[in-house]
Design a protein around this motif. Structure first.
Motif, short mmCIF file in Angstrom:
data_model
loop_
_atom_site.label_atom_id
_atom_site.label_comp_id
_atom_site.label_asym_id
_atom_site.label_seq_id
_atom_site.Cartn_x
_atom_site.Cartn_y
_atom_site.Cartn_z
N LEU A 81 103.89 -30.52 10.81
CA LEU A 81 105.24 -29.99 10.71
C LEU A 81 106.16 -30.83 11.59
O LEU A 81 105.75 -31.30 12.66
N LYS A 82 107.37 -31.04 11.17
CA LYS A 82 108.33 -31.81 11.96
C LYS A 82 109.01 -30.88 12.95
O LYS A 82 109.92 -30.13 12.59
N LEU A 83 108.56 -30.93 14.20
CA LEU A 83 109.13 -30.06 15.23
C LEU A 83 110.40 -30.69 15.80
O LEU A 83 110.46 -31.91 15.99
N PRO A 84 111.41 -29.89 16.10
CA PRO A 84 112.64 -30.42 16.68
C PRO A 84 112.37 -31.08 18.04
O PRO A 84 111.44 -30.68 18.76
N VAL A 85 113.18 -32.06 18.38
CA VAL A 85 113.03 -32.77 19.66
C VAL A 85 113.20 -31.80 20.83
O VAL A 85 112.44 -31.84 21.81
N TRP A 86 114.18 -30.88 20.71
CA TRP A 86 114.43 -29.94 21.81
C TRP A 86 113.23 -29.04 22.06
O TRP A 86 112.96 -28.64 23.20
N PHE A 87 112.48 -28.74 20.98
CA PHE A 87 111.31 -27.88 21.11
C PHE A 87 110.24 -28.57 21.96
O PHE A 87 109.69 -27.98 22.89
N LYS A 88 109.96 -29.84 21.65
CA LYS A 88 108.95 -30.58 22.40
C LYS A 88 109.38 -30.80 23.85
O LYS A 88 108.56 -30.74 24.77
N GLU A 89 110.68 -31.04 24.05
CA GLU A 89 111.18 -31.27 25.40
C GLU A 89 111.12 -30.01 26.26
O GLU A 89 111.04 -30.08 27.48
N ALA A 90 111.15 -28.84 25.60
CA ALA A 90 111.14 -27.57 26.34
C ALA A 90 109.74 -27.11 26.72
O ALA A 90 109.57 -26.17 27.50
N LEU A 91 108.71 -27.78 26.18
CA LEU A 91 107.33 -27.40 26.50
C LEU A 91 107.01 -27.73 27.96
O LEU A 91 107.41 -28.78 28.47
N SER A 92 106.28 -26.85 28.62
CA SER A 92 105.99 -27.01 30.05
C SER A 92 104.50 -27.21 30.28
O SER A 92 103.86 -26.47 31.04
#
Length: 418
Positions: free
Chosen positions: A128-139
């Protein structure tokens, strides 16, 4: 935005604060009930795992770890909104992984929850193509390190003192020999200097953290750093899964297996997951050996700063960080302080009754944080990063160096822990 910057703290210090908060709350009496994930058939799945009572326990646990994750976002200066959006998704996926792991047939295969959480994350992250903001928000790192601080509550300090000396000796030998081999190999394969330094440090010291520290010391290209981190994460997956089975097949002692895992696998979370597949003793030794390598990170960053500055690798532009003793402290993995502090607390300051009372709740939270971290790793890892046209030589160098690392570490593990 300015308020967030004022509140921003180094992630390792935040981990010490949050891990310490969880431990202190538990000791003070705030004990979360442990959810039930064990089931054998569809009837048990419905009546036990998906019962209203168990779902309520899972919901209370979600609120607790969600508040901790939100605090982590605020204290590190990350987007609180991003965390609030992504964390529920990561948590739900992790619970699905825990439910899958709870099946009796899966348990018979000795597969841990982190493997399922990782697999679910990888499937979603790559298909699935995840949004960039989603990946950047992962901790991811925050979750792993909180779990590691909590792991300290189960490691008696005398074990650290006993194995720490051997672990440090192994770390020195492995780091020096593997770093030099990887450096020599990259030069032979005509890989650029920045990638050479990052790959050498990632393979020999502690993976992602070492690559980040090295990139900071030499002011490296963030795209190259991202590529090295991708290699570390993806190669850690098969190593994490297969090395314990190799050790079991050849009947390696648990201490030797733990030292081998801790010295070879590049990510701390993968070391913990792999060690847990073998047993309690292997988990303790692998963690201690990995921490011994982590302790060398500050010294390595200092040495790399000196080398990079005085050999003028930046074509006359002195952009590298000036080598000072301050660099050692800045690069030192401070979450180790939280791990040792938790171990000291449980080794010398708490009664055996208190330890027995809080042990189950803390062990459950420890496993949950690791599972959340591996769901996040899967979501942010993209296999395509390894197959670009310009990526083959660094990948081959990394894999060869990793193979050398596994062999030399196994030999040293037998000599010191056998």
């Amino acid at each position: 935005m300015s308020v967030q910057k004022k509140l921003s703290l180094h992630e390792d210090w935040v981990v010490v604060i949050l891990g310490g908060l969880i431990v202190l709350l538990s000791v003070a009496g705030l004990l979360l009930a442990v959810p039930s994930f064990g089931w054998e058939n569809a009837e048990e799945l419905t009546s036990k795992v998906l019962s209203s009572k168990n779902l309520q326990i899972i919901g209370i646990q979600f609120l607790f770890v969600g508040i901790i994750a939100a605090l982590g976002a605020v204290l590190t200066g990350r987007s609180l909104l991003g965390t609030l959006k992504t964390f529920p998704i990561v948590y739900i996926l992790t619970i699905i992984a825990l439910i899958l792991t709870g099946n009796s047939q899966v348990k018979a295969l000795n597969l841990e929850a982190v493997i399922f959480s990782l697999a679910i994350g990888l499937l979603i992250g790559n298909f699935l193509k995840l949004p960039v903001w989603f990946k950047e928000a992962l901790s991811t790192e925050l979750f792993v390190k909180i779990g590691l601080v909590l792991l300290g509550t189960g490691v008696i300090f005398s074990d650290i003192l006993k194995a720490g000396g051997l672990g440090l000796m192994q770390a020195l030998i492995v780091v020096l020999s593997v770093w030099y081999f990887a450096f020599w190999l990259c030069k032979k394969m005509k890989i650029d200097s920045e990638l050479t330094m990052m790959i050498s440090s990632a393979v020999s010291i502690c993976g992602v953290s070492a690559a980040i520290a090295t990139s900071g010391a030499i002011k490296g290209d963030s795209k190259k750093l991202s590529y090295v981190i991708s290699m570390v994460l993806i190669t850690a997956i098969p190593m994490m899964i297969f090395m314990p089975y190799i050790a079991h097949y050849f009947n390696f002692p648990q201490q030797v297996t733990g030292a081998w895992l801790g010295g070879s696998i590049d990510t701390t979370g993968a070391v913990v997951a792999s060690g847990s597949l073998v047993g309690e003793e292997a988990l303790k030794i692998s963690t201690i050996v990995k921490f011994s390598q982590n302790v060398l990170l500050g010294i390595a960053a200092f040495a790399i700063s000196v080398y990079w500055t005085y050999t003028n690798h930046l074509a006359g532009q002195d952009k590298a960080e000036k080598p000072t003793l301050k660099v050692i402290w800045e690069r030192f993995p401070k979450f180790v302080i939280g791990f040792v502090g938790a171990s000291l607390l449980f080794s010398f300051f708490l009664s055996s009754e208190t330890i027995v009372e809080v042990k189950g709740s803390l062990k459950n939270l420890q496993g949950l944080w690791f599972a959340l971290a591996f769901t996040s790793i899967g979501l942010e890892t993209n296999f395509k990063d390894l197959f670009g046209k310009n990526s083959k030589r660094p990948l081959y160098a990394f894999l060869i160096a990793q193979g050398f690392n596994m062999i030399i570490t196994l030999i040293i593990a037998f000599l010191l822990f056998g």
